[in-house]
Design an enzyme around this catalytic site. Structure first.
Site, PDB file in Angstrom:
ATOM      1  N   GLU A  46       0.857  -1.195   0.000  1.00 53.97           N
ATOM      2  CA  GLU A  46       0.000   0.000   0.000  1.00 53.97           C
ATOM      3  C   GLU A  46       0.884   1.234   0.000  1.00 53.97           C
ATOM      4  O   GLU A  46       1.851   1.305   0.763  1.00 53.97           O
ATOM      5  CB  GLU A  46      -0.905   0.067   1.241  1.00 53.97           C
ATOM      6  CG  GLU A  46      -2.040  -0.911   1.283  1.00 53.97           C
ATOM      7  CD  GLU A  46      -2.918  -0.715   2.525  1.00 53.97           C
ATOM      8  OE1 GLU A  46      -2.772   0.346   3.197  1.00 53.97           O
ATOM      9  OE2 GLU A  46      -3.721  -1.596   2.832  1.00 53.97           O
ATOM     10  N   GLU A  56     -13.915   5.493  -0.387  1.00 49.93           N
ATOM     11  CA  GLU A  56     -14.834   4.571   0.302  1.00 49.93           C
ATOM     12  C   GLU A  56     -15.565   5.308   1.418  1.00 49.93           C
ATOM     13  O   GLU A  56     -14.974   5.659   2.431  1.00 49.93           O
ATOM     14  CB  GLU A  56     -14.055   3.378   0.850  1.00 49.93           C
ATOM     15  CG  GLU A  56     -13.346   2.581  -0.242  1.00 49.93           C
ATOM     16  CD  GLU A  56     -12.381   1.573   0.330  1.00 49.93           C
ATOM     17  OE1 GLU A  56     -12.839   0.619   0.990  1.00 49.93           O
ATOM     18  OE2 GLU A  56     -11.152   1.742   0.143  1.00 49.93           O
ATOM     19  N   LYS A 102     -15.785   4.123   5.456  1.00 51.45           N
ATOM     20  CA  LYS A 102     -14.616   3.886   6.301  1.00 51.45           C
ATOM     21  C   LYS A 102     -14.691   4.781   7.534  1.00 51.45           C
ATOM     22  O   LYS A 102     -14.982   5.972   7.422  1.00 51.45           O
ATOM     23  CB  LYS A 102     -13.320   4.163   5.537  1.00 51.45           C
ATOM     24  CG  LYS A 102     -12.959   3.118   4.498  1.00 51.45           C
ATOM     25  CD  LYS A 102     -11.565   3.329   3.954  1.00 51.45           C
ATOM     26  CE  LYS A 102     -10.524   2.988   4.999  1.00 51.45           C
ATOM     27  NZ  LYS A 102      -9.142   3.114   4.472  1.00 51.45           N
ATOM     28  N   GLU A 148      -9.529   9.278   5.598  1.00 48.52           N
ATOM     29  CA  GLU A 148      -9.670   7.826   5.417  1.00 48.52           C
ATOM     30  C   GLU A 148     -10.612   7.474   4.278  1.00 48.52           C
ATOM     31  O   GLU A 148     -10.506   6.402   3.687  1.00 48.52           O
ATOM     32  CB  GLU A 148     -10.174   7.185   6.716  1.00 48.52           C
ATOM     33  CG  GLU A 148      -9.135   7.107   7.808  1.00 48.52           C
ATOM     34  CD  GLU A 148      -7.952   6.242   7.412  1.00 48.52           C
ATOM     35  OE1 GLU A 148      -8.162   5.075   7.053  1.00 48.52           O
ATOM     36  OE2 GLU A 148      -6.813   6.746   7.428  1.00 48.52           O
TER      37      GLU A 148
END
Length: 465
Positions: free
Chosen positions: A268, A324, A327, A333
């Protein structure tokens, strides 16, 4: 003498890599699913193809996604959930059954290349019991893959940089694994990875150390802008960016444990494209700059490697495919995606590294810490008033006088509307509990603002930054 021996080991391992490595610096993305508005697996695979990714990481073996990836050329990494690691570590039959159900039906039509046991298991907030169970679980999973003749699938586990005993790797040559895991977990793990010719899977971000120390770390240094350098005073190695320092701190830590040749897989990396007032640097300009510059380096021929490992290829996954929206945590985030859930790019990026003519983006406005008052209010565009009501109930239910001022007859009762009361409740709750980790999130219905939402005789509690 010890440093001289370490440098010799690093140089020799670099020679081995350049001579014998068959890896390429292939780029992929992480496909997270923590959103209630994401495209279907079939549509997502089409988007992956349009991005020309070579590989994708899934955080669970979602059968619909694995099926949609069948017949493509995309290599797939998927994950054994954290919560079953301890059970698998003690039960070979359970491991066999998990692999039989979740991996065997899809391989080889779906090109599963790695099975990751857990996600950032060795971070300090995880339990020690799970730490001890990690390597035994990896061995069990490896044995299960051999049983079903799937031994071409690599076994590993992605670790955060907090496995290294340095929050900021200055200098990288000081890199060592944390004392609470070095002998009990890292030593047998490195033995396993070395014996099975697997990778050290690492999640590494420059955003977090930079945003925590913007006065000490230059933004350009975190974004690969190339006008800042740092020389390790012990090794003498020259660094031009923060990510190389982070990677080499792991290289030095592995070398000190006797394993200088285990390749790193960057599982990541990335940069957020948006963030609340108290999360500096989360903007589209910075995110685009980081990923474009990183891609340029990662796809360069010959391969850059790092100062401690020149010429070593580092397979990489950019986080993430989508923004997203469910999250938890701060708004950064929810804003790491290359794409919005609609499929529209957050910013233009070419994962092949062949494009350079990108349009100029507006400068980010939050690259220095905000100084002033901040409130927490209902986000613009929220239509689910039931969710807002539940959030108010939660905030007011924490006691400590959080919502006294919006009771009938009190200073902030009027106007008697759900949104007005929610604005007060959210601000009051956050101001009281931010110091112990509370966020302005409330399941996605709240955002931070620098505009005072108070009115008439009603003064809203605030956070001062």
């Amino acid at each position: 003498m010890k440093m001289a021996a370490l440098l010799f080991a690093l140089v020799f391992s670099s020679f081995l890599s350049i001579s014998n490595a068959k890896l390429s610096s292939s780029l992929g993305v992480c496909y997270g699913q923590l959103g209630n508005n994401l495209p279907s697996p079939a549509k997502s695979v089409e988007l992956l193809k349009s991005l020309k990714v070579s590989q994708v990481k899934l955080y669970d073996p979602n059968p619909k996604i694995l099926t949609a990836l069948a017949g493509t050329k995309i290599h797939v990494l998927t994950m054994v959930p954290n919560e079953i690691i301890s059970n698998i570590s003690k039960n070979q039959s359970l491991s066999d059954e998990w692999v039989r159900v979740n991996i065997l039906p899809f391989y080889p039509k779906t090109r599963i290349t790695a099975l990751l046991v857990g996600n950032e298991i060795l971070s300090p907030w995880q339990t020690n019991k799970t730490w001890v169970d990690l390597v035994p679980a990896m061995r069990k999973v490896r044995q299960s893959l051999k049983k079903y003749k799937l031994q071409k699938i690599k076994v590993g586990t992605p670790l955060a940089i907090d496995a290294v005993d340095q929050a900021i790797p200055y200098p990288p040559s000081n890199g060592t694994f944390r004392s609470d895991i070095a002998i009990s977990v890292m030593k047998p793990m490195l033995q396993f990875l070395n014996r099975t010719k697997s990778f050290f899977f690492l999640d590494a971000y420059t955003y977090f150390p930079w945003s925590a120390n913007p006065d000490k770390i230059g933004l350009d240094y975190a974004l690969f802008e190339g006008n800042i350098t740092y020389t390790d005073p012990v090794s003498g190695l020259l660094y031009t960016n923060l990510l190389d320092q982070i990677l080499d701190s792991v290289v030095f830590a592995m070398t000190k444990m006797g394993y200088p040749n285990i390749p790193i897989f960057l599982a990541e990396t990335g940069w957020p494209s948006n963030g609340d007032v108290d999360q500096i640097g989360g903007n589209i300009k910075n995110a685009a700059t980081y990923n474009r510059n990183f891609i340029k380096r990662a796809t360069a021929v010959p391969t850059y490697g790092t100062p401690a490992r020149p010429g070593w290829a580092i397979p990489t996954l950019i986080f993430a495919l989508y923004n997203e929206n469910t999250k938890p945590g701060p708004s950064t985030e929810r804003n790491w995606g290359l794409l919005y859930p609609t499929g529209k790019p957050v910013y233009e990026v070419d994962l092949t590294g062949k494009r350079y003519d990108y349009p100029v983006l507006p400068e980010g406005k939050n690259n220095v810490p905000y100084k002033g008052k901040v409130w927490c209010v209902v986000a613009t565009g929220v239509t689910n008033m039931t969710e807002v009501g539940n959030a108010v109930t939660y905030a007011c239910g924490q006691g400590n006088g959080t919502c006294d001022a919006i009771q009938p007859g009190k200073a902030c009762y009027q106007p008697n509307s759900l949104v007005a009361h929610a604005n007060y409740a959210f601000s009051s709750y956050w101001s009281q509990r931010r110091s112990i980790g509370a966020t302005c999130y409330f399941n996605g219905v709240a955002v931070q603002t620098t505009k005072d939402p108070g009115y008439r005789s009603c003064k809203f509690p605030s956070v001062t930054l």
